[in-house]
Write a protein that holds these residues in place. Structure first.
Motif, PDB file in Angstrom:
ATOM      1  N   THR A 152      47.919 -48.194  53.101  1.00  0.00           N
ATOM      2  CA  THR A 152      49.002 -49.207  53.197  1.00  0.00           C
ATOM      3  C   THR A 152      49.092 -49.663  54.607  1.00  0.00           C
ATOM      4  OG1 THR A 152      50.212 -47.209  53.966  1.00  0.00           O
ATOM      5  CG2 THR A 152      50.470 -47.637  51.683  1.00  0.00           C
ATOM      6  N   ASP A 153      47.864 -49.568  55.298  1.00  0.00           N
ATOM      7  CA  ASP A 153      47.702 -49.991  56.540  1.00  0.00           C
ATOM      8  C   ASP A 153      46.458 -50.960  56.711  1.00  0.00           C
ATOM      9  OD1 ASP A 153      50.068 -49.109  57.896  1.00  0.00           O
ATOM     10  OD2 ASP A 153      48.753 -47.272  57.989  1.00  0.00           O
ATOM     11  N   ASP A 154      46.296 -51.846  57.585  1.00  0.00           N
ATOM     12  CA  ASP A 154      45.061 -52.665  57.681  1.00  0.00           C
ATOM     13  C   ASP A 154      43.833 -51.811  57.831  1.00  0.00           C
ATOM     14  OD1 ASP A 154      46.493 -55.016  57.332  1.00  0.00           O
ATOM     15  OD2 ASP A 154      46.407 -55.435  59.570  1.00  0.00           O
ATOM     16  N   VAL A 155      42.790 -52.015  57.014  1.00  0.00           N
ATOM     17  CA  VAL A 155      41.513 -51.307  57.242  1.00  0.00           C
ATOM     18  C   VAL A 155      40.347 -52.105  58.102  1.00  0.00           C
ATOM     19  CG1 VAL A 155      39.533 -50.548  55.907  1.00  0.00           C
ATOM     20  CG2 VAL A 155      42.151 -50.340  54.864  1.00  0.00           C
ATOM     21  N   PRO A 156      39.864 -51.649  59.082  1.00  0.00           N
ATOM     22  CA  PRO A 156      38.754 -52.314  59.919  1.00  0.00           C
ATOM     23  C   PRO A 156      37.666 -52.792  59.278  1.00  0.00           C
ATOM     24  CG  PRO A 156      39.652 -50.187  60.973  1.00  0.00           C
ATOM     25  CD  PRO A 156      40.131 -50.195  59.782  1.00  0.00           C
ATOM     26  N   GLU A 157      36.913 -53.467  59.636  1.00  0.00           N
ATOM     27  CA  GLU A 157      35.546 -54.009  59.076  1.00  0.00           C
ATOM     28  C   GLU A 157      34.683 -52.601  59.109  1.00  0.00           C
ATOM     29  OE1 GLU A 157      33.749 -57.241  60.502  1.00  0.00           O
ATOM     30  OE2 GLU A 157      35.257 -58.700  60.504  1.00  0.00           O
ATOM     31  N   GLY A 158      33.957 -52.492  58.032  1.00  0.00           N
ATOM     32  CA  GLY A 158      33.029 -51.299  57.728  1.00  0.00           C
ATOM     33  C   GLY A 158      33.576 -49.899  57.806  1.00  0.00           C
ATOM     34  N   ALA A 159      34.706 -49.768  57.718  1.00  0.00           N
ATOM     35  CA  ALA A 159      35.665 -48.363  57.745  1.00  0.00           C
ATOM     36  C   ALA A 159      35.467 -47.848  56.267  1.00  0.00           C
ATOM     37  CB  ALA A 159      36.847 -48.341  58.169  1.00  0.00           C
ATOM     38  N   THR A 160      35.315 -46.470  56.339  1.00  0.00           N
ATOM     39  CA  THR A 160      35.566 -45.763  54.900  1.00  0.00           C
ATOM     40  C   THR A 160      36.954 -45.187  55.116  1.00  0.00           C
ATOM     41  OG1 THR A 160      33.151 -45.558  54.709  1.00  0.00           O
ATOM     42  CG2 THR A 160      34.479 -44.222  53.280  1.00  0.00           C
ATOM     43  N   MET A 161      37.689 -45.312  53.951  1.00  0.00           N
ATOM     44  CA  MET A 161      38.975 -44.903  53.947  1.00  0.00           C
ATOM     45  C   MET A 161      39.065 -43.852  52.790  1.00  0.00           C
ATOM     46  SD  MET A 161      40.187 -46.610  56.157  1.00  0.00           S
ATOM     47  CE  MET A 161      42.083 -46.147  56.164  1.00  0.00           C
ATOM     48  N   ILE A 162      39.556 -42.544  53.350  1.00  0.00           N
ATOM     49  CA  ILE A 162      39.617 -41.351  52.442  1.00  0.00           C
ATOM     50  C   ILE A 162      41.141 -40.638  52.344  1.00  0.00           C
ATOM     51  CG2 ILE A 162      37.344 -40.882  52.368  1.00  0.00           C
ATOM     52  CD1 ILE A 162      37.740 -38.698  54.296  1.00  0.00           C
ATOM     53  N   GLY A 163      41.419 -40.158  51.378  1.00  0.00           N
ATOM     54  CA  GLY A 163      42.698 -39.210  51.429  1.00  0.00           C
ATOM     55  C   GLY A 163      44.151 -40.146  50.904  1.00  0.00           C
ATOM     56  N   LEU A 164      45.128 -39.331  51.156  1.00  0.00           N
ATOM     57  CA  LEU A 164      46.356 -39.856  50.713  1.00  0.00           C
ATOM     58  C   LEU A 164      47.263 -39.306  51.888  1.00  0.00           C
ATOM     59  CD1 LEU A 164      47.852 -39.618  47.177  1.00  0.00           C
ATOM     60  CD2 LEU A 164      49.180 -38.680  49.080  1.00  0.00           C
ATOM     61  N   LYS A 165      47.848 -39.993  52.604  1.00  0.00           N
ATOM     62  CA  LYS A 165      47.625 -41.416  52.852  1.00  0.00           C
ATOM     63  C   LYS A 165      46.202 -41.549  53.495  1.00  0.00           C
ATOM     64  CE  LYS A 165      49.618 -44.918  55.897  1.00  0.00           C
ATOM     65  NZ  LYS A 165      50.784 -45.455  57.262  1.00  0.00           N
ATOM     66  N   ALA A 166      45.674 -42.636  53.156  1.00  0.00           N
ATOM     67  CA  ALA A 166      44.115 -42.796  53.530  1.00  0.00           C
ATOM     68  C   ALA A 166      43.970 -42.655  54.915  1.00  0.00           C
ATOM     69  CB  ALA A 166      43.499 -44.175  52.876  1.00  0.00           C
ATOM     70  N   ARG A 167      42.995 -42.248  55.347  1.00  0.00           N
ATOM     71  CA  ARG A 167      42.426 -42.207  56.901  1.00  0.00           C
ATOM     72  C   ARG A 167      41.165 -42.710  56.960  1.00  0.00           C
ATOM     73  NH1 ARG A 167      41.952 -37.150  55.188  1.00  0.00           N
ATOM     74  NH2 ARG A 167      40.234 -35.943  55.579  1.00  0.00           N
ATOM     75  N   SER A 168      40.579 -43.254  58.277  1.00  0.00           N
ATOM     76  CA  SER A 168      39.188 -43.768  58.191  1.00  0.00           C
ATOM     77  C   SER A 168      38.311 -42.453  58.592  1.00  0.00           C
ATOM     78  CB  SER A 168      39.247 -44.881  59.550  1.00  0.00           C
ATOM     79  OG  SER A 168      37.673 -45.142  59.482  1.00  0.00           O
ATOM     80  N   THR A 169      37.149 -42.576  57.864  1.00  0.00           N
ATOM     81  CA  THR A 169      36.303 -41.329  58.497  1.00  0.00           C
ATOM     82  C   THR A 169      34.745 -42.085  58.817  1.00  0.00           C
ATOM     83  OG1 THR A 169      34.955 -39.439  57.318  1.00  0.00           O
ATOM     84  CG2 THR A 169      35.307 -41.503  56.003  1.00  0.00           C
ATOM     85  N   LEU A 170      34.102 -41.437  59.629  1.00  0.00           N
ATOM     86  CA  LEU A 170      32.851 -41.821  60.285  1.00  0.00           C
ATOM     87  C   LEU A 170      31.689 -41.395  59.107  1.00  0.00           C
ATOM     88  CD1 LEU A 170      33.104 -40.660  63.878  1.00  0.00           C
ATOM     89  CD2 LEU A 170      33.570 -42.957  62.875  1.00  0.00           C
ATOM     90  N   ILE A 171      30.995 -42.582  58.901  1.00  0.00           N
ATOM     91  CA  ILE A 171      29.673 -42.142  58.284  1.00  0.00           C
ATOM     92  C   ILE A 171      28.550 -42.570  58.919  1.00  0.00           C
ATOM     93  CG2 ILE A 171      31.031 -42.812  55.954  1.00  0.00           C
ATOM     94  CD1 ILE A 171      29.710 -45.411  55.866  1.00  0.00           C
ATOM     95  N   PRO A 172      27.623 -42.014  58.645  1.00  0.00           N
ATOM     96  CA  PRO A 172      26.003 -42.254  59.262  1.00  0.00           C
ATOM     97  C   PRO A 172      25.674 -43.681  59.141  1.00  0.00           C
ATOM     98  CG  PRO A 172      25.899 -40.275  57.704  1.00  0.00           C
ATOM     99  CD  PRO A 172      27.134 -40.972  57.491  1.00  0.00           C
ATOM    100  N   ALA A 173      24.982 -44.248  60.267  1.00  0.00           N
ATOM    101  CA  ALA A 173      24.649 -45.587  60.370  1.00  0.00           C
ATOM    102  C   ALA A 173      23.905 -46.097  59.052  1.00  0.00           C
ATOM    103  CB  ALA A 173      24.092 -45.890  61.520  1.00  0.00           C
ATOM    104  N   GLU A 174      23.034 -45.207  58.578  1.00  0.00           N
ATOM    105  CA  GLU A 174      22.107 -45.338  57.469  1.00  0.00           C
ATOM    106  C   GLU A 174      22.694 -45.774  56.331  1.00  0.00           C
ATOM    107  OE1 GLU A 174      21.624 -41.062  58.166  1.00  0.00           O
ATOM    108  OE2 GLU A 174      22.029 -42.820  59.335  1.00  0.00           O
ATOM    109  N   GLU A 175      24.131 -45.088  56.058  1.00  0.00           N
ATOM    110  CA  GLU A 175      25.010 -45.376  55.075  1.00  0.00           C
ATOM    111  C   GLU A 175      25.774 -46.629  55.322  1.00  0.00           C
ATOM    112  OE1 GLU A 175      25.043 -43.908  52.351  1.00  0.00           O
ATOM    113  OE2 GLU A 175      24.223 -41.839  52.567  1.00  0.00           O
ATOM    114  N   TRP A 176      26.060 -46.820  56.353  1.00  0.00           N
ATOM    115  CA  TRP A 176      26.727 -48.149  56.724  1.00  0.00           C
ATOM    116  C   TRP A 176      26.323 -49.361  56.383  1.00  0.00           C
ATOM    117  CZ3 TRP A 176      26.720 -52.458  59.742  1.00  0.00           C
ATOM    118  CH2 TRP A 176      27.858 -53.039  59.863  1.00  0.00           C
TER     119      TRP A 176
END
Length: 237
Positions: A152-176
């Motif tokens: 329900t909020d803006d998502v930054p470029e390259g972010a991975t959103m998970i959960g309810l309410k969604a939160r951003s999570t860090l992922i390894p650079a090779e995945e990004w």
């Protein structure tokens, strides 16, 4: 036109290993829904609203995908499996992938006057199955929305959103840097970042269980020693 169609079908095959040919892709409900939406959107822009709605409802009947004729969609959208809802003022960029049971929903204006109330999805976004993206927010380029996430909020470029309410999570650079991630969720579980509440709870429980096992082992050893001492005393008598 034929070259553009081939390019689109090839873009779908690049994201889905299941089809054996372009002909199979032509039968995908997401492909049919997108083709009919192009017709409905043209009618909508010509202010032939009833005809646009008619095409929209016919498409939904055939594909179980509901795309409002007013939605703006870029190149190479791939809706995998279907059962998806896309609202009137939604804007979708190029090379977006949407899995089943996704809603790009809108907020209800308090003044009753419609405006921009649905999400804007930037280029190369992947939205996992069951995700709900609600309101006039912007999902940045190459973002990934995990399965069943509620955004329900803006998502930054390259972010991975998970959960309810969604939160951003860090992922390894090779995945990004990967061009495509099925369902928007890396297979090695991107939820392992430090400080995640769920992870902290699991680690705390594991530590408590380990401490309880150690205490139980000490109690058993002590009970064994007492039993041995008791038998030794009985034998001496």
């Amino acid at each position: 036109m034929f070259d553009r169609l081939k390019s689109y079908l090839d873009s779908v095959r690049a994201r889905d290993p299941a089809p054996r040919s372009r002909w199979e892709v032509l039968l995908y409900p997401g492909v049919l829904a997108l083709g009919l939406h192009r017709v409905a959107h043209w009618l909508f822009e010509a202010q032939l609203f009833f005809l646009a709605r008619f095409v929209n409802h016919f498409s939904r009947f055939l594909t179980a995908i509901d795309i409002h004729p007013g939605a703006t969609i870029g190149k190479n959208l791939f809706i995998d499996h279907g059962f998806t809802v896309i609202g009137e003022t939604a804007e979708i960029g190029d090379n977006v992938t949407i899995y089943q049971c996704v809603t790009l929903g809108g907020t209800n204006p308090t003044n009753g006057i419609g405006g921009k109330r649905h999400p804007t999805i930037s280029d190369n976004v992947i939205i996992g199955s069951g995700a709900q993206v609600i309101g006039p927010i912007t999902v940045g380029k190459r973002a990934r929305i995990g399965a069943n996430a509620v955004v329900t909020d803006d998502v930054p470029e390259g972010a991975t959103m998970i959960g309810l309410k969604a939160r951003s999570t860090l992922i390894p650079a090779e995945e990004w840097i990967r061009e495509f991630i099925p369902y928007g969720t890396p297979c090695d579980d991107p939820c392992k970042e430090m400080g995640a509440p769920g992870r902290d709870c699991v680690e705390k429980l594991e530590n408590e269980i380990a401490a309880m096992r150690a205490e139980l082992a000490e109690l058993r050893a002590l009970a064994g020693e007492r039993e041995t001492a008791k038998r030794s005393g009985t034998d001496s008598l």
